[in-house]
Design a protein around this motif. Sequence first.
Motif: not given
Length: 148
Positions: A75-84, A127-139
Amino acid sequence: MAKMIDFKKKLNSAKIERKTEPCELYSTLDRKSVAGPLRPAQEYILSQWYTNHRDDRDLVIKLHTGEGKTLIGLLLLQSMINSKKGPCLYICPNVYLTAQVCAEAEKFGIPYCEIGNDNQIPDEFVCGEKILITHAYKVFNGKSIFLE
């Protein structure tokens, strides 16, 4: 004589304001029927974050196991996306927890994306439209796609 419809005029007149306050945002989600209202602890944390800490760079949220930290984070991340203020990345410690967070996002109707088999960063994330969910090894690895 046929009359033309000006769709640009129609689209511009109907601007929908995206919710940024997390508790309000939760009430607008197209969540599955098994997902009930927010717990009091979740509501408190979300309202405190929105009122006092949403511009803080680093923040730790501490709750016991099973208290709903995953939903709070989404929800925090979606709030940030909605706030651009996107793009937003949700990093899990391992592949198993990544699948679990994706299932939670699905359950609550929170839009997300994942890195596919092509190992490319999704456009919806960039583009800041969706939250990217991934794991630490990818990053965090020597060949991270985030370093390119």
